[in-house]
Design an enzyme around this catalytic site. Structure first.
Site, mmCIF file in Angstrom:
data_model
loop_
_atom_site.group_PDB
_atom_site.id
_atom_site.type_symbol
_atom_site.label_atom_id
_atom_site.label_comp_id
_atom_site.label_asym_id
_atom_site.label_seq_id
_atom_site.Cartn_x
_atom_site.Cartn_y
_atom_site.Cartn_z
ATOM 1 N N LYS A 1 0.972 -1.343 0.099
ATOM 2 C CA LYS A 1 0.074 0.096 0.022
ATOM 3 C C LYS A 1 0.787 1.235 -0.042
ATOM 4 O O LYS A 1 2.018 1.045 0.596
ATOM 5 C CB LYS A 1 -0.950 0.027 1.310
ATOM 6 C CG LYS A 1 -1.620 1.132 1.487
ATOM 7 C CD LYS A 1 -2.752 1.359 0.348
ATOM 8 C CE LYS A 1 -3.468 2.636 0.380
ATOM 9 N NZ LYS A 1 -4.212 2.877 -0.930
ATOM 10 N N ASN B 1 5.956 0.999 -2.222
ATOM 11 C CA ASN B 1 5.085 2.034 -3.135
ATOM 12 C C ASN B 1 5.033 3.268 -2.121
ATOM 13 O O ASN B 1 4.659 3.227 -1.125
ATOM 14 C CB ASN B 1 3.810 1.311 -3.559
ATOM 15 C CG ASN B 1 3.113 2.352 -4.229
ATOM 16 O OD1 ASN B 1 2.536 3.487 -3.803
ATOM 17 N ND2 ASN B 1 2.827 2.279 -5.631
ATOM 18 N N CYS C 1 -1.310 9.259 -8.269
ATOM 19 C CA CYS C 1 -2.581 9.096 -7.552
ATOM 20 C C CYS C 1 -3.568 9.921 -7.970
ATOM 21 O O CYS C 1 -3.476 11.284 -7.567
ATOM 22 C CB CYS C 1 -2.562 8.876 -5.983
ATOM 23 S SG CYS C 1 -3.840 8.507 -5.320
ATOM 24 N N LYS D 1 5.815 4.865 -11.417
ATOM 25 C CA LYS D 1 4.570 4.365 -11.761
ATOM 26 C C LYS D 1 3.673 5.587 -12.465
ATOM 27 O O LYS D 1 3.475 6.565 -11.955
ATOM 28 C CB LYS D 1 3.628 4.034 -10.427
ATOM 29 C CG LYS D 1 2.270 3.251 -10.749
ATOM 30 C CD LYS D 1 1.520 2.789 -9.712
ATOM 31 C CE LYS D 1 0.249 2.174 -9.868
ATOM 32 N NZ LYS D 1 -0.046 1.324 -8.775
HETATM 33 C C1 LIG Z 1 -8.502 0.375 -3.512
HETATM 34 C C2 LIG Z 1 -7.413 0.691 -4.450
HETATM 35 C C3 LIG Z 1 -6.302 1.486 -3.692
HETATM 36 C C4 LIG Z 1 -5.265 1.608 -4.507
HETATM 37 N N1 LIG Z 1 -4.002 2.465 -3.888
HETATM 38 C C5 LIG Z 1 -3.131 2.641 -4.392
HETATM 39 C C6 LIG Z 1 -1.868 2.996 -3.943
HETATM 40 O O1 LIG Z 1 -1.834 3.384 -2.703
HETATM 41 N N2 LIG Z 1 -0.741 3.504 -4.465
HETATM 42 C C7 LIG Z 1 -0.729 3.275 -5.932
HETATM 43 O O2 LIG Z 1 0.266 3.307 -6.504
HETATM 44 N N3 LIG Z 1 -1.898 2.741 -6.537
HETATM 45 C C8 LIG Z 1 -3.046 2.150 -5.919
HETATM 46 N N4 LIG Z 1 -4.008 1.864 -6.637
HETATM 47 C C9 LIG Z 1 -3.776 1.685 -8.067
HETATM 48 C C10 LIG Z 1 -3.566 0.101 -8.388
HETATM 49 O O3 LIG Z 1 -2.245 -0.210 -7.825
HETATM 50 C C11 LIG Z 1 -3.417 -0.189 -9.788
HETATM 51 O O4 LIG Z 1 -2.703 0.509 -10.491
HETATM 52 C C12 LIG Z 1 -4.875 -0.073 -10.415
HETATM 53 O O5 LIG Z 1 -5.773 -0.352 -9.585
HETATM 54 C C13 LIG Z 1 -5.098 -0.607 -11.763
HETATM 55 O O6 LIG Z 1 -4.993 -1.863 -11.673
HETATM 56 P P1 LIG Z 1 -6.294 -2.933 -11.491
HETATM 57 O O7 LIG Z 1 -7.159 -2.788 -12.621
HETATM 58 O O8 LIG Z 1 -5.884 -4.459 -11.809
HETATM 59 O O9 LIG Z 1 -6.839 -2.703 -10.146
HETATM 60 C C14 LIG Z 1 -5.074 1.553 -5.906
HETATM 61 C C15 LIG Z 1 -6.180 0.901 -6.416
HETATM 62 C C16 LIG Z 1 -7.391 0.213 -6.003
HETATM 63 C C17 LIG Z 1 -8.476 -0.280 -6.620
#
Ligand SMILES: Cc1cc2nc3c(=O)[nH]c(=O)nc-3n(C[C@H](O)[C@H](O)[C@H](O)COP(=O)(O)O)c2cc1C
Ligand SMILES: Cc1cc2nc3c(=O)[nH]c(=O)nc-3n(C[C@H](O)[C@H](O)[C@H](O)COP(=O)(O)OP(=O)(O)OC[C@H]3O[C@@H](n4cnc5c(N)ncnc54)[C@H](O)[C@@H]3O)c2cc1C
Ligand code: FES
Lengths: 277, 303
Positions: free
Chosen positions: B45, B99, B130, B165
């Site tokens: 996270k 991260n 983000c 990222k």
């Molecule tokens: C609930 C949630 C929390 C997330 N928190 C972070 C985060 O703290 N840092 C980050 O770089 N990406 C965060 N993301 C983005 C994910 O790492 C990822 O890049 C994004 O969800 C796309 O992938 P997916 O479609 O497989 O979920 C978060 C995504 C979700 C759904």
């Protein structure tokens, strides 16, 4: 107010796949689904599962949180139809396969020695309370239940409750029991020797919690926050706490002591979600 | 190296399957389900210098084949991560990608320096993308100069691989990517969520308290694939793919497009074992086809 006994550690969580065993419909909106799980699901009253149909594919994408009505080799759920996921559940036929993740979260805290349980249920919120009532009866501690709904159609499993508890019914339209909301029946039952457990619409729980606070009676609520994962990784199920900050309903709840929940912040949740008062 | 092993910018992974930040907690929530050391790695996270409470609820809602989240980067802070979480991950042999995010270059550096004092962190992933916080994040990811500054500063602060990222919302993503590469990034990860929104006609209210949220899940996959494809030709450093990946087939799409590894995100909410199943599916595919993952990378045939 002496502090009640601590909650026992929850049993391990598992990802199960299981076929639907039976679906029994109660009117149009309520359905009891039981699953065929020979390995058995060991759970505590008040815990929940995340349920997802293996035939659903990617829509609905996320599993749906549902309180356990019973556990064991044929765990069951009480479903109220409110949207697409619950509609699919309500249409499922025996044999259809589901993923069940559970048991999740923390259940109801144990009843203190020498106290009587007063359960306050609103509509579909009856599920985790019926589980609790059956457990209490097995311990020889028959509870008192106040069960409220809009009308006589909104009281699923009232017959089951009547079997294990002293039942007081309220309906808003007066079609069954006393006319009004649960609070009308609560007043005379809130004595110093009871502990309250409540699950239902958030505004109902907030009102019950407030009355308990005034009466100096411990109150445990079961929160229904929106959830994505159900097991503590998405941080989607935050609820505002009275100590400041947030806690996560799928890990620290769904059953928590009402004193911890900042319901003033929470009313907004119900509104944004379209939760009926 | 086994058929599944890959190398990402100097970091050897036992398989190309990682978990995406924010969708896998700190990796310690899986004890009842499986041994997360079986994965190529986990991205934590997002960590900040100080703990963060996050946004008010409602924080999540479902959309067709996807979801919106506005968590607001709630996290325990880098200190508690180092004290409470990392030692357990280290003892279990988990490959950990930390991260991190901050609202200033100095902030990114301070977190990196704190992590540098600990063993068991295998790479640092900079979240410059983000969408859910007012300060810190996406502005760094939109501007090639700022992205390069953050990357270069973190690069100087650590011996470990630095991954950046990417935001799908940067105007000229290739320019941002090349700026990060030139500033010393070892790999790029793509994509973070795209900002989206949902309104409930019944109550006439916006579903998320934050109004907008990051859009993720299977519906995002074609967009992510196109972006990864573009990035692979824009830079020489490896690209780690994220976006709607939940099965081995999904992962193969990205590997064939040129990604060196993949991250499983939202799919873990649907099934906590999703990432493990992707590893198993890739193993079966490689065995059946008599290939290694390394041979598949970038191996897509033109139409
Ligand atoms: C609930 C949630 C929390 C997330 N928190 C972070 C985060 O703290 N840092 C980050 O770089 N990406 C965060 N993301 C983005 C994910 O790492 C990822 O890049 C994004 O969800 C796309 O992938 P997916 O479609 O497989 O979920 C978060 C995504 C979700 C759904
Ligand atoms: C711990 C927990 C236990 C639960 N136990 C039960 C149970 O035993 N039986 C049961 O029927 N339901 C229970 N719920 C609520 C249930 O999870 C939701 O009703 C369900 O997810 C809605 O899915 P859907 O696809 O049908 O509706 P969606 O399409 O997701 O939503 C349809 C409408 O319902 C609203 N809605 C969504 N979630 C809720 C909610 N939690 N409460 C009220 N309205 C909501 C949405 O805002 C929307 O307006 C529980 C929830 C939690 C968190
Ligand atoms: S529902 Fe994901 S953390 Fe509670």
């Amino acid at each position: 107010m002496s502090s009640p006994p601590p909650k026992p550690a929850p049993p391990p969580r598992r990802a199960f796949t299981a076929p639907l065993l039976r679906r029994e419909s109660i009117g149009e909106s309520y359905h009891v689904l039981s699953f065929d799980l020979p390995k058995g699901l060991i759970a505590q009253a008040g815990q929940f599962v995340m349920v997802h149909g293996q035939e659903w594919g990617q829509a609905p994408l996320l599993p749906r949180p549902m309180s356990l009505l019973t556990s064991g080799t044929a765990p069951s759920l009480l479903i109220k139809v409110v949207g697409e996921g619950t509609r699919r559940l309500a249409r499922a036929n025996p044999g259809e396969r589901f993923q069940l993740l559970g048991p999740l979260g923390r259940g109801w805290r144990p009843l203190s020695p020498g106290k009587r349980a007063l359960l306050v249920a609103g509509g579909v919120g009856v599920a985790p309370l019926l589980y609790l009532a059956r457990e209490l009866v097995a311990q020889g501690r028959r509870p008192v239940v106040v069960y409220g709904g809009r009308s006589a159609q909104d009281l699923p499993l009232d017959d089951e409750l009547a079997r294990v508890a002293e039942l007081h019914v309220t309906t808003e339209d007066g079609s069954r029991g006393r006319r009004g909301r649960v609070l009308v029946a609560l007043e005379e039952l809130l004595t110093s020797d009871v502990e309250v457990y409540t699950c239902g619409p958030e505004r109902m729980m907030a009102a019950v919690a407030e009355r308990c606070r005034e009466a100096g009676v411990p109150c445990e609520v079961s929160l229904e926050t929106p959830m994505a994962c159900g097991y503590g990784v998405c941080l989607g199920c935050a609820f505002k706490t009275t100590e400041g900050g947030y806690a996560y309903a799928c890990v620290e709840g769904p059953c928590v002591t009402a004193e911890r929940v900042d319901f003033t912040q929470h009313a907004a949740v119900g509104k944004a979600q379209g939760v009926a008062p | 190296m086994s058929a599944l092993g890959v190398e990402v910018g100097g970091l050897a992974l036992k398989n190309p399957v990682l978990t995406a930040s924010g969708t896998f907690g700190y990796g310690l929530e899986y004890d009842d389900f499986f041994d997360v050391a079986e994965l190529g790695g986990i991205c934590t996270k997002g960590l900040s210098l100080e703990p963060r409470l996050g946004n008010p609820p409602v924080r999540v809602c479902e959309t067709p084949s996807g979801m919106l989240n506005a968590i607001g980067l709630a996290n325990v802070g880098v200190e508690r991560f180092c004290v409470d979480k990392l030692p357990v991950l280290r003892a279990r042999g988990v490959t950990v990608i930390a991260n991190i995010f901050a609202s200033s270059v100095e902030g990114f550096v301070a977190i990196t320096e704190r992590l540098e004092a600990e063993a068991g962190v295998h790479a640092v992933e900079l979240n410059v993308s983000c969408p859910n916080v007012t300060h810190g994040g996406i502005e760094f990811g939109r501007d090639p100069k700022l992205a390069a500054q953050v990357t270069a500063a973190v690069r100087r602060a650590t011996r470990r691989p630095v991954w950046v990222k990417m935001s799908p919302e940067a105007g000229d993503l290739a320019a941002v990517a090349r700026a990060c590469e030139d500033a010393g990034a070892d790999a790029l990860t793509a994509i973070n969520t795209i900002r989206g929104m949902a309104i409930d006609p019944e109550t006439r209210s916006v579903r998320l308290a934050n109004r907008t949220g990051g859009f993720s899940g299977p519906a995002l996959r074609p967009v992510a694939l196109r972006i990864v494809w573009d990035l692979v030709s824009a830079v020489k450093i490896p690209v780690v793919a994220i976006g709607g990946i939940g099965t081995a087939r999904d992962a193969l799409e990205f590997l064939l497009a040129g990604a060196s590894a993949v991250q499983v995100g939202t799919a873990s909410f649907v099934d906590p074992l999703a990432a493990k199943k992707v590893v198993e599916g890739l193993a079966r595919y490689c065995e059946a086809q008599g290939v290694s993952v390394r041979e598949l990378i970038g191996g897509v045939r033109s139409p």
